[in-house]
Design a protein around this motif. Structure first.
Motif, PDB file in Angstrom:
ATOM      1  N   ALA A  36       0.830  -1.207   0.000  1.00 13.30           N
ATOM      2  CA  ALA A  36       0.000   0.000   0.000  1.00 13.30           C
ATOM      3  C   ALA A  36       0.864   1.258   0.000  1.00 13.30           C
ATOM      4  O   ALA A  36       0.574   2.227  -0.718  1.00 13.30           O
ATOM      5  CB  ALA A  36      -0.939  -0.011   1.205  1.00 13.30           C
ATOM      6  N   ARG A  37       1.938   1.247   0.754  1.00 13.54           N
ATOM      7  CA  ARG A  37       2.838   2.409   0.784  1.00 13.54           C
ATOM      8  C   ARG A  37       3.518   2.608  -0.572  1.00 13.54           C
ATOM      9  O   ARG A  37       3.686   3.731  -1.042  1.00 13.54           O
ATOM     10  CB  ARG A  37       3.864   2.264   1.891  1.00 13.54           C
ATOM     11  CG  ARG A  37       3.264   2.405   3.272  1.00 13.54           C
ATOM     12  CD  ARG A  37       4.340   2.378   4.349  1.00 13.54           C
ATOM     13  NE  ARG A  37       3.788   2.149   5.656  1.00 13.54           N
ATOM     14  CZ  ARG A  37       3.244   3.088   6.416  1.00 13.54           C
ATOM     15  NH1 ARG A  37       3.175   4.322   5.984  1.00 13.54           N
ATOM     16  NH2 ARG A  37       2.764   2.785   7.598  1.00 13.54           N
ATOM     17  N   LEU A  53      -3.753  -1.867  -9.477  1.00 13.89           N
ATOM     18  CA  LEU A  53      -4.558  -1.396  -8.361  1.00 13.89           C
ATOM     19  C   LEU A  53      -5.626  -2.399  -7.925  1.00 13.89           C
ATOM     20  O   LEU A  53      -5.851  -2.600  -6.727  1.00 13.89           O
ATOM     21  CB  LEU A  53      -5.194  -0.059  -8.741  1.00 13.89           C
ATOM     22  CG  LEU A  53      -5.636   0.870  -7.651  1.00 13.89           C
ATOM     23  CD1 LEU A  53      -4.534   1.115  -6.635  1.00 13.89           C
ATOM     24  CD2 LEU A  53      -6.103   2.189  -8.252  1.00 13.89           C
ATOM     25  N   SER A  54      -6.266  -3.064  -8.876  1.00 12.69           N
ATOM     26  CA  SER A  54      -7.281  -4.045  -8.464  1.00 12.69           C
ATOM     27  C   SER A  54      -6.628  -5.271  -7.821  1.00 12.69           C
ATOM     28  O   SER A  54      -7.244  -5.937  -6.991  1.00 12.69           O
ATOM     29  CB  SER A  54      -8.185  -4.447  -9.628  1.00 12.69           C
ATOM     30  OG  SER A  54      -7.472  -5.088 -10.648  1.00 12.69           O
ATOM     31  N   GLY A  71     -10.712  -1.751   6.075  1.00 18.28           N
ATOM     32  CA  GLY A  71     -11.809  -0.987   5.481  1.00 18.28           C
ATOM     33  C   GLY A  71     -11.360   0.348   4.920  1.00 18.28           C
ATOM     34  O   GLY A  71     -11.753   0.732   3.816  1.00 18.28           O
ATOM     35  N   ARG A  72     -10.542   1.058   5.661  1.00 17.24           N
ATOM     36  CA  ARG A  72     -10.072   2.368   5.187  1.00 17.24           C
ATOM     37  C   ARG A  72      -9.194   2.208   3.945  1.00 17.24           C
ATOM     38  O   ARG A  72      -9.322   2.962   2.984  1.00 17.24           O
ATOM     39  CB  ARG A  72      -9.314   3.091   6.297  1.00 17.24           C
ATOM     40  CG  ARG A  72      -8.970   4.525   5.955  1.00 17.24           C
ATOM     41  CD  ARG A  72      -8.479   5.293   7.163  1.00 17.24           C
ATOM     42  NE  ARG A  72      -7.544   4.523   7.976  1.00 17.24           N
ATOM     43  CZ  ARG A  72      -6.247   4.804   8.102  1.00 17.24           C
ATOM     44  NH1 ARG A  72      -5.735   5.837   7.495  1.00 17.24           N
ATOM     45  NH2 ARG A  72      -5.475   4.054   8.867  1.00 17.24           N
ATOM     46  N   ILE A  77      -8.460   2.719  -1.932  1.00 13.71           N
ATOM     47  CA  ILE A  77      -8.144   2.093  -3.220  1.00 13.71           C
ATOM     48  C   ILE A  77      -9.331   2.217  -4.166  1.00 13.71           C
ATOM     49  O   ILE A  77      -9.179   2.604  -5.327  1.00 13.71           O
ATOM     50  CB  ILE A  77      -7.761   0.608  -3.035  1.00 13.71           C
ATOM     51  CG1 ILE A  77      -6.461   0.487  -2.256  1.00 13.71           C
ATOM     52  CG2 ILE A  77      -7.641  -0.083  -4.392  1.00 13.71           C
ATOM     53  CD1 ILE A  77      -6.140  -0.939  -1.825  1.00 13.71           C
ATOM     54  N   GLU A  78     -10.514   1.895  -3.667  1.00 16.60           N
ATOM     55  CA  GLU A  78     -11.696   1.926  -4.536  1.00 16.60           C
ATOM     56  C   GLU A  78     -12.064   3.343  -4.953  1.00 16.60           C
ATOM     57  O   GLU A  78     -12.633   3.538  -6.029  1.00 16.60           O
ATOM     58  CB  GLU A  78     -12.860   1.210  -3.862  1.00 16.60           C
ATOM     59  CG  GLU A  78     -12.630  -0.295  -3.817  1.00 16.60           C
ATOM     60  CD  GLU A  78     -13.695  -1.059  -3.066  1.00 16.60           C
ATOM     61  OE1 GLU A  78     -14.659  -0.452  -2.557  1.00 16.60           O
ATOM     62  OE2 GLU A  78     -13.545  -2.298  -2.976  1.00 16.60           O
ATOM     63  N   ALA A  79     -11.727   4.328  -4.139  1.00 15.32           N
ATOM     64  CA  ALA A  79     -11.965   5.723  -4.541  1.00 15.32           C
ATOM     65  C   ALA A  79     -11.142   6.075  -5.781  1.00 15.32           C
ATOM     66  O   ALA A  79     -11.573   6.880  -6.613  1.00 15.32           O
ATOM     67  CB  ALA A  79     -11.629   6.676  -3.393  1.00 15.32           C
TER      68      ALA A  79
END
Length: 161
Positions: A36-37, A53-54, A71-72, A77-79
């Motif tokens: 993620a970083r 990304l997916s 969740g965050r 990611i989905e945003a």
């Protein structure tokens, strides 16, 4: 997921499911955090599930314990992912004949992204993106009396690199 930390996180998550007493979920968390970083620092991330990304989203979702964790991260990611997927799907739906395999295949294209979105149907934004993906993939089958739009001409078969 193909060669990076997101894939290692996913693997560690599966090992944890087999050997929960060994706490592989901690190692999975470490790899997911590292992935993620790295994604945050990247100037551009492809959308595909294999190396994009997916794929990061799929790893996070798979490790989330049914949505209890990450969740965050998934929201962030989905945003980024969902609007880009909808745009890509609409471009593919309205484009002419002859498209690159990478735009619709399971590795880098809409088919793989759609596989991730199938697991997120409980979220309105993911459901809307999946509808756009399915529409685009169905639109590619339209032959319009000639060659189907999914046909990939020779000049679009080579890897861009």
């Amino acid at each position: 997921m193909a060669e990076g930390d997101a894939g290692l996180a996913l693997m560690c998550g599966y090992v944890h499911a087999c050997l929960p007493e060994e706490a592989w979920d901690v190692t999975a968390h470490h790899f997911l955090e590292t992935a993620a970083r790295a994604a945050e620092r990247a100037p551009y991330l492809p959308l595909g599930i294999f190396s994009g990304l997916s794929g990061l989203a799929y790893a996070a979702w798979s490790l989330s314990r049914g949505g209890q964790r990450y969740g965050r991260l998934l929201d962030e990611i989905e945003a980024e992912l969902v609007p880009q997927v909808i745009t890509l799907a609409r471009m593919l739906s309205t484009g002419g004949g002859g498209v690159a395999v990478s735009s619709f295949d399971a590795i880098s294209g809409l088919s793989g992204i759609g596989a991730y979105l199938l697991g997120r149907l409980d979220r309105d934004n993911a459901r809307g993106a999946l509808e756009a993906v399915v529409t685009a993939l169905v639109d590619l089958t339209d032959a319009g009396g000639g060659t189907p739009r999914w046909r990939t001409p020779a000049q679009l078969m080579a890897d861009e690199r």
